[in-house]
Design an enzyme around this catalytic site. Structure first.
Site, PDB file in Angstrom:
ATOM      1  N   TRP A 114       2.241  -7.213 -13.408  1.00 37.94           N
ATOM      2  CA  TRP A 114       3.040  -6.069 -12.953  1.00 37.94           C
ATOM      3  C   TRP A 114       3.994  -5.574 -14.038  1.00 37.94           C
ATOM      4  CZ3 TRP A 114       4.885  -7.363  -7.275  1.00 37.94           C
ATOM      5  CH2 TRP A 114       3.740  -7.422  -6.450  1.00 37.94           C
TER       6      TRP A 114
ATOM      7  N   LYS B  79       0.022  -1.934 -12.245  1.00 38.65           N
ATOM      8  CA  LYS B  79      -0.687  -3.205 -12.399  1.00 38.65           C
ATOM      9  C   LYS B  79      -1.590  -3.122 -13.615  1.00 38.65           C
ATOM     10  CE  LYS B  79      -0.349  -4.457  -7.601  1.00 38.65           C
ATOM     11  NZ  LYS B  79      -0.367  -3.393  -6.635  1.00 38.65           N
TER      12      LYS B  79
ATOM     13  N   GLU C 295      16.547   1.966   6.995  1.00 37.35           N
ATOM     14  CA  GLU C 295      16.251   0.893   7.957  1.00 37.35           C
ATOM     15  C   GLU C 295      17.315  -0.200   7.958  1.00 37.35           C
ATOM     16  OE1 GLU C 295      14.178   2.362   5.961  1.00 37.35           O
ATOM     17  OE2 GLU C 295      12.139   2.477   6.738  1.00 37.35           O
TER      18      GLU C 295
ATOM     19  N   THR D 254      13.310   8.277   8.349  1.00 39.27           N
ATOM     20  CA  THR D 254      13.139   7.942   6.936  1.00 39.27           C
ATOM     21  C   THR D 254      12.362   9.052   6.266  1.00 39.27           C
ATOM     22  OG1 THR D 254      11.130   6.760   7.459  1.00 39.27           O
ATOM     23  CG2 THR D 254      13.120   5.454   7.274  1.00 39.27           C
TER      24      THR D 254
END
Ligand code: AMP
Length: 549
Positions: A449, A444, A335, A186
């Protein structure tokens, strides 16, 4: 009571056997690293993959050995997909765009036994070779005439000589379908890259999703330009799905600029393609800069898969309006082999006016069969699928990793076997997911959010904006507030005030960026994603002009 059906293992070699038998004359076209266009068929691919398997056997490559590649999308790289995995070794595709130190780390960590490379990367290989202790030989993916001259690469072999000396007769071995088949690290923006180790079973099962009507819908009638690199999450499963479906494949080699992509799409009459948003930006720049092009006549694209980063709504709209082409917005990760969700329409969406259809397409799509998805809050409690609540995306399924290579990163599954993706999203009642952020990129503000991706997508909808990134910057009153960084299109003017005014009716008032800074470039990772860690570092002292900052 067990069923009485045959336990034939799901092996990658069965895909190439199928393609050779039932799509033997279908073409595979490559723009080569040496320059010219190369054409051959699935039958040729099968033959040469077997020659390669014979060559690897002679080199002493055994079941489970890793074989590395540093290569572009061409037929030779494609042959490695089958020759290496088919004989039971593990194909390890390395991203050549990584920093040399990362490549060094990855090849050593994987303990690659051989490294196959395109001649473009000969200087890089020469530099790295002394550190690559496990590599017994380096194979240049070319013919004798194009071998690197005066190279100091030790144990240098020529691919065409290597396989040319072998017979195309080879019986693919049969082994446990859970045997490792390929390895991909990754890109990770922090820490060392981690290896995802796929199996034959996971790969074959994933191919069904690639070919499924509501997956990527790849089929034998398609001519597909594979822009997504063979080193990026198995090119989204297309190399395997192509053999399962018999699609004509077109590989662009190293030429990923707008002009080359345009010409290949036109010349090979491609109706299907896949790539990250960045390559399509370059494609449209080429179209904009060459007003004499007859795009409607030249480009026959019907479907384009865009993933890796959020596909901006403006881009999806442009494909629809200029080419009558449907964008399948897909989400996934290394993944996950990588497919998780694909943005196909449901029957009820048929006939929707374009803008309403784009509301659906701008989301990342619905889960493909084989992947279970849920969103959870900080305590792990599942959140409702109402299109409003957003939380951590968790996934489970037979082509999703259960742990990184050599146990790096420790246990990665929760008590129920779900993998935490690091993405934050909403799910709606129809199952469409909308990614709002990477969990570490979420802004934030006063405990609430804000989605940086939504803001970026809205900003690139402005006709003068080429690319945009939004990051959270320290704010004394709200902890963090959004800062919008934007690149202007060449020769276009747009001010901070213009841009903010443009966003006003597109995002919630309290999401409005506190400031806009125009920049000449934005940093990207090796797979084309915005490198927000770098941007946050760069703008950590940026003083926002808003009250209380
Ligand atoms: P990689 O493993 O390099 O392919 O990166 C996977 C990550 O890319 C995901 O976890 C997402 O953060 C991001 N990503 C992939 N596809 C999309 C998409 N369609 N929209 C937004 N982010 C995406």
């Amino acid at each position: 009571m067990l069923g009485l059906m045959q336990d034939r293992p799901l092996l990658i070699s069965s895909l190439i056997d199928f393609a050779a038998l039932y799509h033997g004359n279908t073409e595979i076209v490559s723009r080569t690293v040496e320059g010219p266009i190369h054409r051959y068929t699935y039958k040729d691919l099968a033959h040469r993959s077997k020659q390669l398997a014979n060559a690897l056997t002679k080199l002493g490559v055994k079941l489970g050995d890793r074989v590395g590649t540093l290569a572009w999308n061409t037929y030779r790289h494609f042959e490695l997909y089958y020759g290496v995995s088919g004989m039971g070794a593990v194909l390890h595709t390395v991203n050549p765009r990584l920093f040399p130190e990362q490549i060094d780390y990855i090849v050593n960590h994987a303990e690659d036994s051989y490294l196959f490379f395109d001649i473009t990367f000969a200087p890089l290989v020469e530099k790295l070779a002394p550190q690559l202790k496990t590599v017994k030989g380096f194979v240049a993916l070319t013919d004798r005439a194009h071998m690197p001259k005066d190279s100091k690469i030790p144990n240098l072999l020529c691919y065409e000589d290597l396989i040319g000396a072998e017979s195309g007769e080879y019986e693919w071995p049969v082994f446990d379908e859970r045997t490792a088949s390929s390895l991909c690290y990754t890109s990770g923006t922090t820490g060392n890259p981690k290896g995802v180790l796929y199996s034959h079973r996971s790969t074959v099962l994933h191919s069904y999703a690639v070919c499924q009507r509501d997956g990527l819908n790849l089929g034998s009638a398609d001519s597909a330009l594979v822009i997504v690199p063979l080193f990026h999450a198995n090119a989204w499963g297309v190399p395997y799905g192509a053999c399962m479906s018999g699609a004509k494949l077109v590989f662009p080699g190293p030429a990923l600029d707008g002009k080359s992509v345009y010409e290949l799409l036109r010349d090979e009459k491609c109706n299907f393609s896949l790539g990250v948003p960045t390559v399509w930006l370059a494609f449209f720049q080429h179209v904009d800069a060459n007003k004499d092009l007859d795009v409607k006549k030249d480009i026959l694209l019907e479907r384009v898969v865009i993933g890796g980063s959020a596909a901006p709504r403006a881009m999806i709209e442009r494909f629809a309006k200029q080419m009558d082409c449907f964008v399948i917005h897909a989400w996934g990760m290394t993944e996950m082999s990588p497919l998780g969700t694909t943005g196909n329409l449901l029957k009820k969406h048929a006939g929707l006016p374009l803008q309403q259809r784009l509301d659906v397409q701008a989301k990342q799509g619905r889960t493909v069969y084989g992947v279970e998805i849920k969103i959870t809050d900080d305590t792990g409690k599942e959140l409702p699928r109402d299109g409003v609540a957003f939380g951590d995306v968790k996934v489970r399924g037979p082509w999703i990793t259960k742990g990184y290579f050599k146990g790096e990163g420790g246990g990665v599954l929760d008590a129920d076997g779900f993998f935490t993706t690091g993405d934050v999203a909403t799910l709606d009642a129809d199952g469409y997911m909308q990614i709002t952020d990477r969990s570490k990129d979420v802004i934030k503000s006063g405990g609430e959010w804000i989605s940086s991706i939504d803001l970026e997508n809205a900003a690139v909808g402005h006709p003068a904006v080429q690319e945009a990134a939004v990051i959270g910057v320290f704010h004394a009153k709200w902890q963090e507030r959004p800062l919008l960084l934007a690149i202007r299109k060449p020769g276009q003017e747009v001010s901070k005030e213009d841009l903010l005014a443009f966003l006003e009716d597109k995002v919630a008032k309290w999401w409005m960026p506190d400031d806009v800074v125009f920049v000449s470039e934005l940093p990207h990772t090796a797979t084309g994603k915005l490198l927000k860690t770098k941007l946050r570092e760069q703008f950590k002292d940026h003083k926002l002009p808003t009250p209380g900052a």
